[in-house]
Design an enzyme around this catalytic site. Sequence first.
Site, mmCIF file in Angstrom:
data_model
loop_
_atom_site.group_PDB
_atom_site.id
_atom_site.type_symbol
_atom_site.label_atom_id
_atom_site.label_comp_id
_atom_site.label_asym_id
_atom_site.label_seq_id
_atom_site.Cartn_x
_atom_site.Cartn_y
_atom_site.Cartn_z
ATOM 1 N N SER A 1 -47.050 70.363 71.151
ATOM 2 C CA SER A 1 -47.308 71.801 71.248
ATOM 3 C C SER A 1 -48.615 72.235 70.588
ATOM 4 O O SER A 1 -48.678 73.274 69.934
ATOM 5 C CB SER A 1 -46.130 72.598 70.685
ATOM 6 O OG SER A 1 -44.967 72.357 71.459
ATOM 7 N N HIS B 1 -45.310 56.660 74.923
ATOM 8 C CA HIS B 1 -45.122 58.110 74.829
ATOM 9 C C HIS B 1 -43.624 58.414 74.740
ATOM 10 O O HIS B 1 -42.810 57.703 75.346
ATOM 11 C CB HIS B 1 -45.744 58.794 76.054
ATOM 12 C CG HIS B 1 -45.713 60.283 75.948
ATOM 13 N ND1 HIS B 1 -44.603 61.015 76.271
ATOM 14 C CD2 HIS B 1 -46.643 61.171 75.515
ATOM 15 C CE1 HIS B 1 -44.854 62.301 76.046
ATOM 16 N NE2 HIS B 1 -46.085 62.422 75.586
ATOM 17 N N GLU C 1 -46.528 61.957 67.419
ATOM 18 C CA GLU C 1 -46.000 63.085 68.180
ATOM 19 C C GLU C 1 -44.516 63.248 67.869
ATOM 20 O O GLU C 1 -43.686 62.552 68.469
ATOM 21 C CB GLU C 1 -46.172 62.843 69.677
ATOM 22 C CG GLU C 1 -47.607 62.698 70.125
ATOM 23 C CD GLU C 1 -47.724 62.944 71.618
ATOM 24 O OE1 GLU C 1 -48.337 63.940 71.998
ATOM 25 O OE2 GLU C 1 -47.187 62.151 72.396
ATOM 26 N N GLY D 1 -50.573 68.081 75.583
ATOM 27 C CA GLY D 1 -49.873 68.040 76.866
ATOM 28 C C GLY D 1 -50.089 69.331 77.639
ATOM 29 O O GLY D 1 -51.114 69.518 78.296
ATOM 30 N N GLY D 2 -49.135 70.235 77.522
ATOM 31 C CA GLY D 2 -49.149 71.483 78.292
ATOM 32 C C GLY D 2 -50.489 72.205 78.316
ATOM 33 O O GLY D 2 -50.968 72.608 79.387
ATOM 34 N N ASN E 1 -53.076 65.013 78.065
ATOM 35 C CA ASN E 1 -52.079 64.209 78.784
ATOM 36 C C ASN E 1 -51.504 65.090 79.883
ATOM 37 O O ASN E 1 -50.739 66.004 79.611
ATOM 38 C CB ASN E 1 -50.988 63.760 77.804
ATOM 39 C CG ASN E 1 -49.807 63.106 78.504
ATOM 40 O OD1 ASN E 1 -49.905 62.718 79.680
ATOM 41 N ND2 ASN E 1 -48.690 62.979 77.799
ATOM 42 N N TRP E 2 -51.896 64.795 81.109
ATOM 43 C CA TRP E 2 -51.478 65.651 82.223
ATOM 44 C C TRP E 2 -50.051 65.391 82.691
ATOM 45 O O TRP E 2 -49.520 66.132 83.513
ATOM 46 C CB TRP E 2 -52.441 65.471 83.397
ATOM 47 C CG TRP E 2 -53.704 66.260 83.251
ATOM 48 C CD1 TRP E 2 -54.027 67.113 82.234
ATOM 49 C CD2 TRP E 2 -54.814 66.270 84.160
ATOM 50 N NE1 TRP E 2 -55.270 67.656 82.455
ATOM 51 C CE2 TRP E 2 -55.778 67.155 83.636
ATOM 52 C CE3 TRP E 2 -55.086 65.614 85.362
ATOM 53 C CZ2 TRP E 2 -56.994 67.401 84.289
ATOM 54 C CZ3 TRP E 2 -56.297 65.853 86.008
ATOM 55 C CH2 TRP E 2 -57.239 66.744 85.471
ATOM 56 N N LYS E 3 -49.456 64.302 82.232
ATOM 57 C CA LYS E 3 -48.093 63.952 82.676
ATOM 58 C C LYS E 3 -48.040 63.914 84.213
ATOM 59 O O LYS E 3 -49.023 63.503 84.824
ATOM 60 C CB LYS E 3 -47.079 64.931 82.080
ATOM 61 C CG LYS E 3 -47.292 65.071 80.569
ATOM 62 C CD LYS E 3 -46.175 65.753 79.841
ATOM 63 C CE LYS E 3 -46.524 65.794 78.348
ATOM 64 N NZ LYS E 3 -45.425 66.269 77.518
ATOM 65 N N GLU F 1 -41.752 60.420 76.165
ATOM 66 C CA GLU F 1 -41.050 60.558 77.448
ATOM 67 C C GLU F 1 -40.762 59.185 78.056
ATOM 68 O O GLU F 1 -39.751 58.987 78.730
ATOM 69 C CB GLU F 1 -41.858 61.456 78.396
ATOM 70 C CG GLU F 1 -41.706 62.925 78.000
ATOM 71 C CD GLU F 1 -42.908 63.797 78.271
ATOM 72 O OE1 GLU F 1 -43.759 63.442 79.097
ATOM 73 O OE2 GLU F 1 -42.993 64.868 77.616
ATOM 74 N N GLY G 1 -43.576 69.809 74.035
ATOM 75 C CA GLY G 1 -43.199 70.709 75.116
ATOM 76 C C GLY G 1 -42.198 71.780 74.706
ATOM 77 O O GLY G 1 -41.615 72.450 75.550
HETATM 78 P P1 PGA Z 1 -47.206 69.169 74.582
HETATM 79 O O1 PGA Z 1 -47.152 67.602 74.928
HETATM 80 O O2 PGA Z 1 -48.584 69.453 74.046
HETATM 81 O O3 PGA Z 1 -46.919 69.867 75.871
HETATM 82 O O4 PGA Z 1 -46.166 69.416 73.544
HETATM 83 C C1 PGA Z 1 -47.743 66.643 74.111
HETATM 84 C C2 PGA Z 1 -47.531 65.277 74.710
HETATM 85 O O5 PGA Z 1 -46.473 65.046 75.297
HETATM 86 O O6 PGA Z 1 -48.402 64.385 74.616
#
Ligand code: PGA
Length: 252
Positions: free
Chosen positions: A214, A95, A168, A235-236, A10-12, A97, A174
């Site tokens: 994470s 998600h 999640e 994500g990251g 997930n590149w956000k 966010e 994050g």
């Molecule tokens: P993260 O993000 O791996 O940076 O914790 C996961 C996500 O938001 O899907």
Amino acid sequence: MGRATIIAGNWKMYKTIPEAIDFIKRLAPLVGDRQAKVYLAVPFTAIRPAVEAAGESGLVIGAQNMNDAEEGAFTGEIAARMLLDAGARFTLLGHSERRHIFGEKDDLINRKVHRALADGLQPILCVGETLEERRAGEAQEVVERQILEGLRRVKGKRKLATLVLAYEPVWAIGTGETATAEMAQEMHDHCRKVITKEWGAEVGEEMSILYGGSVKPENAGQLLQQPDVDGLLVGGASLHPELFIKIIEAVE
Ligand code: PGA
């Protein structure tokens, strides 16, 4: 077991078109003969170039969000059919966010799930509790509600078979803090029981449930060893080809 193993990035709100192409050119040759399917949820602007760069590699490109309407006067929004038109095959929905920064509620997420399924885009429904909810002992209850509300009135084995769930925990996204493999397994087992109770054993047995929060090369293997962890939502670490590739390799 017949469940698909999926490693999804997930590149956000990261990566321009040239950055996306550069990344995918490095990743695509390594995706082919894997046990896992590799998905990438990229920014809207990068969908078409990403699909072209992925070519026949087997890398599946998707989106991170969409509107619930088929089309209409919704300035700044994007429809499932536009995503499909650009080459997206799936989308993340709900998600954390989207839920916590943009105020998306379960009923809106449910309408998005129905729209995605109706228009032929595979939904990855994301669920997860906040730290306060976990501390209050409400984690399982919250996740159960998000699943049942998010998938309300979704019927039919074929539709349900395309659905993917991602657990999640909000406190792990994050933050560098990951749920232990045992915590992930416990919640994934709970999710599968909720699904089985509502939609039957076959759907429960076949639905892939991804863990996110994470995920790094160091913890990917242990998480994937859990019987009910069918893949990862990253994500990251999905922004760096060398880290994302190591996570894909952790499947083998
Ligand atoms: P993260 O993000 O791996 O940076 O914790 C996961 C996500 O938001 O899907």
